[in-house]
Motif scaffolding. Structure first.
Motif, PDB file in Angstrom:
ATOM      1  N   LEU A 113       0.834  -1.213   0.000  1.00 48.00           N
ATOM      2  CA  LEU A 113       0.000   0.000   0.000  1.00 48.00           C
ATOM      3  C   LEU A 113       0.863   1.255   0.000  1.00 48.00           C
ATOM      4  O   LEU A 113       0.541   2.254  -0.668  1.00 48.00           O
ATOM      5  N   LEU A 114       1.958   1.242   0.732  1.00 44.14           N
ATOM      6  CA  LEU A 114       2.857   2.398   0.727  1.00 44.14           C
ATOM      7  C   LEU A 114       3.480   2.600  -0.650  1.00 44.14           C
ATOM      8  O   LEU A 114       3.586   3.737  -1.139  1.00 44.14           O
ATOM      9  N   ILE A 131      -0.636   4.877  -1.140  1.00 45.39           N
ATOM     10  CA  ILE A 131      -1.862   4.955  -0.343  1.00 45.39           C
ATOM     11  C   ILE A 131      -1.481   5.142   1.115  1.00 45.39           C
ATOM     12  O   ILE A 131      -0.881   4.246   1.729  1.00 45.39           O
ATOM     13  N   PRO A 132      -1.784   6.281   1.717  1.00 45.13           N
ATOM     14  CA  PRO A 132      -1.409   6.538   3.107  1.00 45.13           C
ATOM     15  C   PRO A 132      -2.250   5.721   4.075  1.00 45.13           C
ATOM     16  O   PRO A 132      -3.383   5.323   3.744  1.00 45.13           O
ATOM     17  N   ASP A 191     -10.380   2.271  -4.456  1.00 47.20           N
ATOM     18  CA  ASP A 191     -10.460   2.982  -5.737  1.00 47.20           C
ATOM     19  C   ASP A 191      -9.073   3.189  -6.328  1.00 47.20           C
ATOM     20  O   ASP A 191      -8.855   2.986  -7.534  1.00 47.20           O
ATOM     21  N   LEU A 192      -8.124   3.601  -5.513  1.00 45.60           N
ATOM     22  CA  LEU A 192      -6.764   3.825  -5.995  1.00 45.60           C
ATOM     23  C   LEU A 192      -6.130   2.527  -6.495  1.00 45.60           C
ATOM     24  O   LEU A 192      -5.425   2.519  -7.516  1.00 45.60           O
ATOM     25  N   LEU A 193      -6.383   1.446  -5.783  1.00 40.06           N
ATOM     26  CA  LEU A 193      -5.842   0.160  -6.221  1.00 40.06           C
ATOM     27  C   LEU A 193      -6.476  -0.296  -7.523  1.00 40.06           C
ATOM     28  O   LEU A 193      -5.803  -0.809  -8.431  1.00 40.06           O
ATOM     29  N   ARG A 202     -12.281  -6.020   1.554  1.00 45.30           N
ATOM     30  CA  ARG A 202     -13.702  -6.174   1.233  1.00 45.30           C
ATOM     31  C   ARG A 202     -14.141  -5.163   0.175  1.00 45.30           C
ATOM     32  O   ARG A 202     -14.883  -5.503  -0.743  1.00 45.30           O
ATOM     33  N   ALA A 203     -13.672  -3.900   0.293  1.00 41.10           N
ATOM     34  CA  ALA A 203     -14.044  -2.878  -0.691  1.00 41.10           C
ATOM     35  C   ALA A 203     -13.499  -3.223  -2.062  1.00 41.10           C
ATOM     36  O   ALA A 203     -14.191  -3.084  -3.079  1.00 41.10           O
ATOM     37  N   LEU A 204     -12.251  -3.690  -2.108  1.00 47.95           N
ATOM     38  CA  LEU A 204     -11.662  -4.058  -3.390  1.00 47.95           C
ATOM     39  C   LEU A 204     -12.380  -5.260  -3.996  1.00 47.95           C
ATOM     40  O   LEU A 204     -12.669  -5.289  -5.200  1.00 47.95           O
ATOM     41  N   ARG A 205     -12.717  -6.233  -3.176  1.00 51.11           N
ATOM     42  CA  ARG A 205     -13.408  -7.408  -3.676  1.00 51.11           C
ATOM     43  C   ARG A 205     -14.802  -7.045  -4.169  1.00 51.11           C
ATOM     44  O   ARG A 205     -15.267  -7.541  -5.180  1.00 51.11           O
TER      45      ARG A 205
END
Length: 359
Positions: free
Chosen positions: A293-294, A298-299, A309-311, A344-347
């Motif tokens: 993530l770093l 992504i902070p 969203d960024l991923l 979970r959000a990414l999935r």
């Protein structure tokens, strides 16, 4: 009802012991507790009335011999566990094992050298006077267990105050179990002296573990003691088992997020061992994901939806100074919750994208 209790608790003890043995082999941890749980579980199986009835059909009083052997192995395992708790597991290891082997051999030889053993849940009272082999059997069995029970009682009494939660409850049950065991062993010595000195010893046959006072002292009390020891050894392991299950679920939930980051940033993957225990593997996964993530820019303070969203959109190509925003002492539970929310959000976004493409 009693048989169901013995079989049920015995099954739990054997299962817990096998789990501890597998874990000990994987992590290099001590094996005393695993040995105790498996042996005590088997002892409970063998002490049940229905089991002893079946065993006695194979050979008279075979159930008593098998349960005594299992109890002695369990006592050895508890002795080893006590030594492990005291930090002296390496001392007298061979002498303890040698004493166990000698005691087991004496019991087996003495048992099968005796003729006229009772069928069913029988006691040997009337046979001691005419069978010195049974005197040797009961003396060796009582002495071996006596020393083990005293050790267990001393450790349990000293550690119960310092313990907390499940460990304290387990030690308390162990202490109560020692009381029943010592009463049983004292009764064995008293009965042995009375039967050897009596001119006409009376045979005692038990219809059940608690059918008479003599049967309760000779069969019921050791059964209660074994039952309490099994529960006492199992209770402290329940929180660890629950934590292992939770860690496994967390790793499974984080796996897609880790794989996504590992594909973009292969350097985050640890090249060495991921860890011998489930908790160590989870810590490795958390570290890999945090590094990924770093690198994605992504902070740590980014909301899970924003991070997802960024991923999904590709994020940054490298860290953009976000590493400075990371708190060095982020709580483990908060870190796990944050990464699970991102996963979970990414999935969820991936699932929605797949549905839209089908349409």
């Amino acid at each position: 009802m009693i048989d169901a209790l013995f079989f049920g608790v015995g099954l739990v003890a054997v299962a817990a012991g096998i789990w501890r043995a597998v874990r000990a082999r994987r992590t290099g941890a001590a094996t005393g507790l695993a040995t105790s749980l498996i042996a005590l579980g088997l002892a409970l199986f063998l002490l049940a009335d229905s089991a002893q009835a079946i065993e006695s059909r194979i050979y008279p009083s075979l159930g008593r011999l098998l349960s005594n052997l299992a109890t002695m192995v369990a006592a050895y395992g508890i002795e080893v566990t006590v030594a492990e708790i005291g930090g002296v597991a390496g001392k007298r290891r061979r002498s303890r094992l040698a004493a166990l082997v000698v005691a087991l051999v004496v019991l087996v030889v003495a048992f099968f050298s005796t003729r006229g053993l009772p069928v069913g849940i029988g006691l040997f009272d009337e046979l001691y006077r005419t069978n010195p082999t049974l005197v040797a059997y009961i003396v060796v069995y009582t002495l071996y267990l006596g020393f083990a029970v005293v050790d267990i009682a001393i450790v349990s009494a000293g550690a119960v105050r310092a313990g907390a939660g499940a460990l304290r409850a387990g030690l308390g049950l162990m202490l109560v179990a020692c009381v029943f065991a010592l009463a049983y062993l004292a009764g064995k010595i008293v009965d042995l002296v009375a039967d050897v000195t009596a001119e006409h010893p009376v045979a005692v046959v038990c219809r059940g573990a608690f059918s008479t006072v003599d049967c309760a002292l000779a069969v019921g009390f050791p059964a209660i003691s074994v039952l309490l020891i099994v529960v006492g050894l199992t209770v402290p392991a329940i929180p660890a088992a629950g934590r292992a299950v939770r860690d496994a679920r967390t790793r499974a939930e984080l796996r897609p997020l880790r794989e996504h980051l590992a594909e973009r940033f292969p350097d985050v993957v640890r090249l060495g061992r991921a860890g011998a225990t489930g908790r160590e593997r989870l810590l490795t996964v958390l570290s890999e994901i945090n590094d990924g993530l770093l690198l994605a820019g992504i902070p740590p303070a980014a909301p899970p939806e924003t991070a997802a969203d960024l991923l999904r959109e590709g994020g940054g190509d490298a860290a953009t100074g976000a590493a400075g925003d990371v708190e060095g002492d982020t709580a483990f539970a908060a870190d796990v919750a944050r990464l699970r929310a991102i996963a979970r959000a990414l999935r969820g976004e991936r699932s929605a994208g797949a549905a839209n493409s089908v349409r």
